[in-house]
Motif scaffolding. Structure first.
Motif, PDB file in Angstrom:
ATOM      1  N   THR A 191       0.857  -1.174   0.000  1.00 27.78           N
ATOM      2  CA  THR A 191       0.000   0.000   0.000  1.00 27.78           C
ATOM      3  C   THR A 191       0.895   1.226   0.000  1.00 27.78           C
ATOM      4  OG1 THR A 191      -2.011   0.960   0.967  1.00 27.78           O
ATOM      5  CG2 THR A 191      -0.272   0.271   2.496  1.00 27.78           C
ATOM      6  N   PRO A 192       0.612   2.260  -0.806  1.00 26.81           N
ATOM      7  CA  PRO A 192      -0.502   2.316  -1.727  1.00 26.81           C
ATOM      8  C   PRO A 192      -0.241   1.536  -3.017  1.00 26.81           C
ATOM      9  CG  PRO A 192       0.808   4.299  -1.924  1.00 26.81           C
ATOM     10  CD  PRO A 192       1.420   3.479  -0.815  1.00 26.81           C
ATOM     11  N   VAL A 193      -1.292   1.366  -3.770  1.00 31.14           N
ATOM     12  CA  VAL A 193      -1.235   0.734  -5.079  1.00 31.14           C
ATOM     13  C   VAL A 193      -1.721   1.761  -6.097  1.00 31.14           C
ATOM     14  CG1 VAL A 193      -2.185  -1.119  -6.508  1.00 31.14           C
ATOM     15  CG2 VAL A 193      -1.636  -1.558  -4.106  1.00 31.14           C
TER      16      VAL A 193
ATOM     17  N   LEU B  42      -2.762  -5.985  -7.728  1.00 26.12           N
ATOM     18  CA  LEU B  42      -2.549  -6.155  -6.295  1.00 26.12           C
ATOM     19  C   LEU B  42      -2.296  -7.627  -5.985  1.00 26.12           C
ATOM     20  CD1 LEU B  42      -2.777  -5.152  -3.288  1.00 26.12           C
ATOM     21  CD2 LEU B  42      -5.213  -5.725  -3.470  1.00 26.12           C
TER      22      LEU B  42
ATOM     23  N   ARG C 134     -13.295  -8.188   1.689  1.00 24.36           N
ATOM     24  CA  ARG C 134     -12.833  -6.811   1.802  1.00 24.36           C
ATOM     25  C   ARG C 134     -13.938  -5.939   2.364  1.00 24.36           C
ATOM     26  NH1 ARG C 134     -12.340  -4.365  -4.378  1.00 24.36           N
ATOM     27  NH2 ARG C 134     -14.561  -4.512  -4.920  1.00 24.36           N
TER      28      ARG C 134
ATOM     29  N   THR D 225     -10.132   0.566  -2.828  1.00 22.75           N
ATOM     30  CA  THR D 225      -9.548   0.918  -1.530  1.00 22.75           C
ATOM     31  C   THR D 225     -10.391   0.301  -0.421  1.00 22.75           C
ATOM     32  OG1 THR D 225      -8.560   2.976  -2.301  1.00 22.75           O
ATOM     33  CG2 THR D 225      -9.089   2.825   0.061  1.00 22.75           C
TER      34      THR D 225
ATOM     35  N   THR E 190     -10.079  -2.448   3.479  1.00 24.99           N
ATOM     36  CA  THR E 190      -9.354  -3.395   4.313  1.00 24.99           C
ATOM     37  C   THR E 190      -9.655  -4.788   3.777  1.00 24.99           C
ATOM     38  OG1 THR E 190      -9.452  -1.995   6.276  1.00 24.99           O
ATOM     39  CG2 THR E 190      -9.068  -4.341   6.626  1.00 24.99           C
TER      40      THR E 190
ATOM     41  N   THR F 228      -5.654  -6.086   6.291  1.00 22.95           N
ATOM     42  CA  THR F 228      -4.622  -5.169   5.805  1.00 22.95           C
ATOM     43  C   THR F 228      -5.297  -4.110   4.961  1.00 22.95           C
ATOM     44  OG1 THR F 228      -2.485  -4.992   4.688  1.00 22.95           O
ATOM     45  CG2 THR F 228      -4.043  -6.550   3.733  1.00 22.95           C
ATOM     46  N   MET F 229      -4.992  -2.855   5.227  1.00 23.18           N
ATOM     47  CA  MET F 229      -5.598  -1.748   4.509  1.00 23.18           C
ATOM     48  C   MET F 229      -4.844  -1.518   3.210  1.00 23.18           C
ATOM     49  SD  MET F 229      -7.915   0.553   4.392  1.00 23.18           S
ATOM     50  CE  MET F 229      -8.219   1.934   3.277  1.00 23.18           C
ATOM     51  N   VAL F 230      -5.583  -1.485   2.115  1.00 21.18           N
ATOM     52  CA  VAL F 230      -4.997  -1.222   0.810  1.00 21.18           C
ATOM     53  C   VAL F 230      -5.606   0.055   0.254  1.00 21.18           C
ATOM     54  CG1 VAL F 230      -4.746  -2.056  -1.563  1.00 21.18           C
ATOM     55  CG2 VAL F 230      -4.587  -3.669   0.353  1.00 21.18           C
ATOM     56  N   THR F 231      -4.753   0.996  -0.058  1.00 21.68           N
ATOM     57  CA  THR F 231      -5.192   2.264  -0.642  1.00 21.68           C
ATOM     58  C   THR F 231      -4.769   2.304  -2.103  1.00 21.68           C
ATOM     59  OG1 THR F 231      -5.006   3.393   1.488  1.00 21.68           O
ATOM     60  CG2 THR F 231      -5.054   4.768  -0.483  1.00 21.68           C
ATOM     61  N   VAL F 232      -5.712   2.642  -2.966  1.00 22.08           N
ATOM     62  CA  VAL F 232      -5.421   2.760  -4.391  1.00 22.08           C
ATOM     63  C   VAL F 232      -5.433   4.239  -4.742  1.00 22.08           C
ATOM     64  CG1 VAL F 232      -6.036   2.062  -6.728  1.00 22.08           C
ATOM     65  CG2 VAL F 232      -6.535   0.550  -4.785  1.00 22.08           C
TER      66      VAL F 232
END
Lengths: 111, 125
Positions: free
Chosen positions: B10-12, B18, B40, B92, B94, B119-123
């Motif tokens: 993260t970020p992506v 991903l 998610r 975006t 978790t 896990t938090m993923v931010t795009v």
């Protein structure tokens, strides 16, 4: 498949009972005894409270119970306690698509 | 003791792929009946099921995301990997992995009993 329908919010006072509904279709809730319910406190991972419609995993209080009628499943919490305040999600297997579908979630407030 | 832990970048950036890894302990994906799923939850929104893999390599995908998802397992590393292509800011969220439930009798049921911490993923570009 579409999400299952839950009320956005419910509330109750300590000691009272509340019921959260979860409406699906004949392709998911209505066809299978595979509805589960999850409790989620803010910032935490979901916790399984009910599976296969009315079974409780080990360690889950018997104040939590599940039922189903037609295309609608329900979660009942009796003897409400402050720690029950959380978001609750229903989930059902949808056989036609071999998938699992969640409801939109219900925020339980203990007054 | 059974544990699962998600990891990923993260970020992506938008359009990137991903790759998320679920590393677990306390059980084996060689054991009949075992299954690990991915889920998610966008900020402030509902849970969404993404994919599931069983011990026998049977795989299930969310119909709305199937074209973008691939789930695999590495039993030697005790890992389940989910890849999602063509990431977009709406992805975006978790991301959680979770283990199919099992009764003390050994019966496996179709709900998810033990979850990772997420896990938090931010795009974002």
């Amino acid at each position: 498949q579409s999400a299952l329908t839950q009320p956005a919010s419910v509330s109750g006072s300590p000691g009272q009972s509340i019921t959260i509904s979860c409406t699906g279709t004949s392709s998911d809730v209505g066809s299978f005894n595979l509805v589960s319910w999850y409790q989620q406190h803010p910032g935490k991972a979901p916790k399984l409270m009910i599976y296969e419609g009315n079974k409780r995993p080990s360690g889950v209080s018997n104040r939590f119970s599940g039922s189903k009628s037609g295309n609608t499943a329900s979660l009942t919490i009796s003897g409400l306690q402050a720690e029950d305040e959380a978001d609750y999600y229903c989930c059902s297997y949808a056989g036609s698509s071999r998938a699992w579908v969640f409801g939109g979630g219900t925020k339980l407030t203990v007054l | 003791q059974i544990t699962l832990k998600e990891s990923g970048p993260t970020p992506v950036k938008p359009t990137q792929t991903l790759t998320l890894t679920c590393t677990f302990s306390g059980f084996s994906l060689r054991t009949s009946g075992v299954g690990v799923g991915w889920f998610r939850q966008p900020p402030g929104k509902a849970l969404e099921w993404l994919a599931l893999i069983y011990w026998d390599d049977d795989k299930r995908y969310s119909p709305s995301l199937e074209s973008r998802l691939t789930i695999t397992k590495d039993t030697s590393k005790n890992q389940v990997v989910l890849t999602m292509t063509n990431m977009d800011p709406v992805d975006t969220a978790t991301y959680y992995c979770a283990l199919r439930g099992q009764e003390s009798s050994g019966y496996y049921y179709d709900a998810f009993d033990i979850w990772g911490q997420g896990t938090m993923v931010t795009v974002s570009s």
